[in-house]
Scaffold this motif. Structure first.
Motif, PDB file in Angstrom:
ATOM      1  N   CYS A 141       0.905  -1.336   0.027  1.00 52.14           N
ATOM      2  CA  CYS A 141      -0.103  -0.313   0.020  1.00 52.14           C
ATOM      3  C   CYS A 141       0.942   1.373  -0.052  1.00 52.14           C
ATOM      4  N   LEU A 145       1.285   4.194  -2.812  1.00 52.93           N
ATOM      5  CA  LEU A 145       0.891   5.384  -2.847  1.00 52.93           C
ATOM      6  C   LEU A 145       2.071   6.472  -3.217  1.00 52.93           C
ATOM      7  N   THR A 188       0.641  10.934   1.822  1.00 54.57           N
ATOM      8  CA  THR A 188       1.276   9.487   1.719  1.00 54.57           C
ATOM      9  C   THR A 188       1.952   9.304   2.933  1.00 54.57           C
ATOM     10  N   SER A 191      -0.799   8.843   5.658  1.00 57.31           N
ATOM     11  CA  SER A 191      -1.369   7.482   5.806  1.00 57.31           C
ATOM     12  C   SER A 191      -0.153   6.549   5.948  1.00 57.31           C
ATOM     13  N   TRP A 412      -7.132   4.226   0.526  1.00 58.68           N
ATOM     14  CA  TRP A 412      -6.023   5.278   0.593  1.00 58.68           C
ATOM     15  C   TRP A 412      -5.526   5.806  -0.414  1.00 58.68           C
ATOM     16  N   SER A 416      -5.656   9.992  -1.748  1.00 58.38           N
ATOM     17  CA  SER A 416      -4.644  10.779  -2.296  1.00 58.38           C
ATOM     18  C   SER A 416      -5.300  11.648  -3.445  1.00 58.38           C
TER      19      SER A 416
END
Length: 432
Positions: A141, A145, A188, A191, A412, A416
């Motif tokens: 993930c 990102l 990012t 997250s 996620w 963004s």
């Protein structure tokens, strides 16, 4: 009639590409030739194609020298000490590991190639995730990102496609998107912090001795023991290049050409070694440059025959006024979902020109449509798409199920897109 032929031309191109009947390069050329003949422009066809090629030539030149420059910097190990130092700082803290994953991906992502970014970052970070018992979906993930945001850079692919298909300058697309990229990178890191905190709560902070003795950590320690004078030269050259690029001191093509020539001479003084270095990266830039030139042939015919204008007029006649005024927002918010349906080439060369021409009828600069598309399609959304081969490189390296990866990443990644869309509207990069 031209409108009908235009829709048929795009549909034919999309069909051939999506069904893999032809490669994108072959489809661009042959579809352009066939429809130029069908529409009765056999005499003007050659000039239309040349006009299209001339329009995209600066973009192709930029791609060649940017890929060569960052390929050289990776070859000479510019990023190795940076990555090694980050790895030594994480110790046994899952939070630091996840944040380090994001930072390393951002650094490595400067080369603009998703597959190589995945391979380098995952190779560096996966041993830590395994030894600490961390969730590898988080690795996939966070890498996705950060790599997605970095894919907005001009030599990353999507922006080149957008510039070529819309026949606009790379600078006009990219420079306004720099603060938007920064907003995306902040998201990012946020997250990564949230995901890292969850792992820290689940696993706690683990003593580092268990994993610091691994071969991967030993290699990282060795790489980070010291840096040479050449490292500082290459780092300084890269920082100067990035600064001059943002300041638009010279055209981006010239900046990369000059920087590459300097870097090549200093790092590889012998002409034989210089030639070998260029040839080692030939595969990377030949394909994308060929793609750009053939796209120029396609768009030259598409616009030169008047098909694009006719299609836009048809679409404008059915789009309500209230929706037409918000097309950049619509394009931005639909950019990731459309990545599941259209490949990068199909979207940027088949769909985007029609949308941009339609937007122009509502008084919207086509460059805004290009910027809006870059907020999601083939950027933050590309690691979700089954149409992008690099996605399968990532999940293969990390060792996770594609469906699980999509479900974990989607919220996620779309976050963004939303964050960058809001930033783009607030900063006037796209209109609302």
């Amino acid at each position: 009639m031209l409108s009908f032929l235009g829709f048929l031309m795009i549909a034919t191109f999309l069909f051939l590409v999506i069904t893999k009947r032809l490669s994108v390069v072959v489809a661009f050329v042959l579809v352009a030739v066939v429809f130029a003949l069908i529409s009765g422009f056999s005499q003007e066809m050659g000039q239309m194609m040349m006009d299209g090629i001339i329009t995209v030539t600066p973009t192709a030149i930029m791609i060649v020298f940017a890929i060569l420059y960052f390929g050289l910097m990776i070859d000479v190990g510019l990023f190795d000490p940076i990555v090694a130092r980050i790895l030594r700082l994480v110790k046994g803290d899952p939070l630091k590991v996840v944040l380090a994953t994001a930072i390393i991906t951002i650094v490595v992502g400067l080369d603009g190639d998703g597959s190589s970014t995945f391979m380098i970052t995952v190779s560096a970070m996966l041993p830590l995730y395994k030894r600490l018992g961390m969730n590898r979906l988080i690795l996939a993930c966070v890498v996705s990102l950060a790599a997605g945001i970095m894919n907005i850079i001009p030599w990353g692919g999507p922006l080149v496609r957008a510039a070529a298909s819309l026949q606009v300058e790379v600078y006009d697309l990219f420079i306004p998107l720099i603060p938007i990229m920064i907003a995306g990178l902040i998201w990012t890191l946020f997250s990564a912090y949230i995901l890292g905190m969850k792992e820290r709560k689940r696993l706690g902070i683990i003593e580092p001795e268990a994993f610091m003795e691994s071969p991967e950590m030993a290699a990282a320690a060795e790489a980070g023991k010291g840096v040479s004078k050449m490292f500082w030269f290459n780092l300084s050259l890269t920082l100067v290049l990035m600064t001059m690029l943002v300041m638009q001191v010279l055209p981006i093509q010239i900046l990369f050409a000059v920087a590459f020539a300097i870097a090549l001479l200093v790092n590889y003084p012998k002409p034989k070694d210089q030639q070998a270095m260029i040839l080692s990266h030939a595969n990377n830039f030949v394909l994308i440059s060929t793609l750009v030139f053939t796209a120029g042939i396609f768009t030259g015919v598409f616009s030169g025959t008047g098909m694009m204008d006719a299609m836009a007029a048809t679409i404008v006649s059915v789009i309500p006024e209230w929706l037409g005024a918000h097309l950049p927002l619509v394009v931005a918010l639909t950019s990731i979902p459309l990545g599941f349906v259209f490949s990068p080439d199909a979207y940027y060369f088949g769909i985007l020109p029609i949308i941009s021409q339609t937007a122009a009828s509502f008084g919207i600069d086509p460059v805004e449509i290009g910027r809006a598309a870059l907020l999601g399609h083939s950027t933050v959304g590309f690691p979700l798409s089954p149409l992008v081969p690099a996605t399968f490189v990532l999940i293969g390296l990390v060792g996770v199920d594609f469906g699980d990866h999509q479900k974990f990443l989607f919220k996620w990644a779309y976050g963004s897109c939303i964050v960058m869309t809001i930033a783009a509207i607030l900063l006037g990069v796209i209109s609302f």
